[in-house]
Design a protein around this motif. Structure first.
Motif, PDB file in Angstrom:
ATOM      1  N   LEU A 102      21.461   9.594  -0.751  1.00  0.00           N
ATOM      2  CA  LEU A 102      20.645   8.503  -0.231  1.00  0.00           C
ATOM      3  C   LEU A 102      20.135   7.577  -1.334  1.00  0.00           C
ATOM      4  N   PHE A 103      19.705   8.163  -2.465  1.00  0.00           N
ATOM      5  CA  PHE A 103      18.990   7.382  -3.466  1.00  0.00           C
ATOM      6  C   PHE A 103      19.757   7.100  -4.757  1.00  0.00           C
ATOM      7  N   LEU A 104      20.859   7.777  -4.988  1.00  0.00           N
ATOM      8  CA  LEU A 104      21.550   7.634  -6.273  1.00  0.00           C
ATOM      9  C   LEU A 104      22.947   7.067  -6.136  1.00  0.00           C
ATOM     10  N   LYS A 105      23.159   6.239  -5.154  1.00  0.00           N
ATOM     11  CA  LYS A 105      24.454   5.612  -4.951  1.00  0.00           C
ATOM     12  C   LYS A 105      24.379   4.140  -5.344  1.00  0.00           C
ATOM     13  N   LYS A 106      24.770   3.858  -6.560  1.00  0.00           N
ATOM     14  CA  LYS A 106      24.688   2.488  -7.058  1.00  0.00           C
ATOM     15  C   LYS A 106      25.501   1.543  -6.182  1.00  0.00           C
ATOM     16  N   CYS A 107      24.874   0.435  -5.803  1.00  0.00           N
ATOM     17  CA  CYS A 107      25.512  -0.601  -4.992  1.00  0.00           C
ATOM     18  C   CYS A 107      25.907  -0.100  -3.605  1.00  0.00           C
TER      19      CYS A 107
END
Length: 264
Positions: free
Chosen positions: A237-242
């Motif tokens: 949820l929070f660490l997917k760049k772009c």
């Protein structure tokens, strides 16, 4: 959604491969296996809330533990890789340590983000300093409350964590309060400049808090389990760049959630 453990959980597990495939001594599974389904399609909050407690009480304990670090002693799930496993020491520990799967050690201190040292909070698009520990700090959390003062910024911040994490973990009792903050975690945290290790440390403290409350840890053979599903789900949820906008609460719009600008 994480609270129901999605069928396509292999995709969530694969989210860890990008950062960890250069090391084969992984503390979590990256095999192409689905996360373990909960019996009766229960959510994690439903499954682990004790019969003599409420969902709000359970999620409150989990969040308070994550901040204070007063975890129960946790077993080393990978004893043959002792240096690759660790127990977190709380989000408000100024001397935190994060060890990545390659055993690289990073010192972590998240306290300045919470106590107003950094201008890291987004107010009308501008970075401002806000003291979110004005309601008793760790002492209040250790006593089992979000803050001594219900009018404090600490009370607002900690209860916001209760409500938001409750959405993610499927706390659905009629009396569980709705999350009423911004739909976009990116907008909330855009001025923080958090690094990958800092975000992983944040998530690992939630993971250790869940283990301390009896959430099922990773199986030594398959490496999957309910606590791992929490960690992997938060990572996704929070660490997917772009990453594209995602809907977290069913009653809010889809919004940007990626907090970490670095490749985590």
């Amino acid at each position: 959604m994480l609270s129901k453990l999605p069928v396509a959980a292999t995709i969530l597990l694969a989210s860890l491969i990008r950062a960890q495939d250069k090391c084969n001594t992984l503390p979590v599974a990256v095999q192409s296996v689905p996360l373990k389904a909960l019996k009766g399609n229960q959510t994690i909050c439903e499954k682990y809330t004790p019969s003599n407690s409420t969902q709000y009480e359970w999620i409150s304990k989990l969040v308070n533990l994550a901040f204070t670090g007063d975890f129960a002693p946790l077993p080393n799930m990978w004893p043959e890789k002792a240096n690759g496993t660790y127990q977190s020491t709380g989000l408000l520990d100024p001397n935190g340590v994060y060890r990545d799967p390659c055993l690289t050690v990073t010192k972590i201190n998240l306290v300045p983000y919470f106590n107003g040292t950094y201008k890291s909070n987004n107010r009308n698009g501008k970075p401002v300093a806000i003291n979110f520990l004005d309601g008793g700090g760790v002492t209040a959390l250790q006593s089992g409350v979000p803050a001594w003062d219900t009018n404090s910024m600490q009370y607002k911040m900690i209860t916001g964590h209760y409500n938001y994490l409750g959405v993610i973990l499927g706390c659905n009792s009629p009396d569980f309060p709705k999350y009423t903050g911004r739909a976009s975690q990116f907008q909330i945290h855009k001025h923080m400049g958090l690094t990958g290790p800092e975000m992983h440390y944040f998530i690992h403290n939630i993971y250790d808090a869940a283990l301390s409350l009896g959430v099922e840890g990773p199986d030594k053979v398959t490496h999957v389990g309910d606590a791992i599903s929490i960690g992997v789900g938060l990572d996704n949820l929070f660490l997917k760049k772009c990453s594209p906008p995602q809907k977290v609460a069913s009653y809010q719009e889809a919004a940007l959630q990626d907090i970490c600008g670095d490749d985590a």
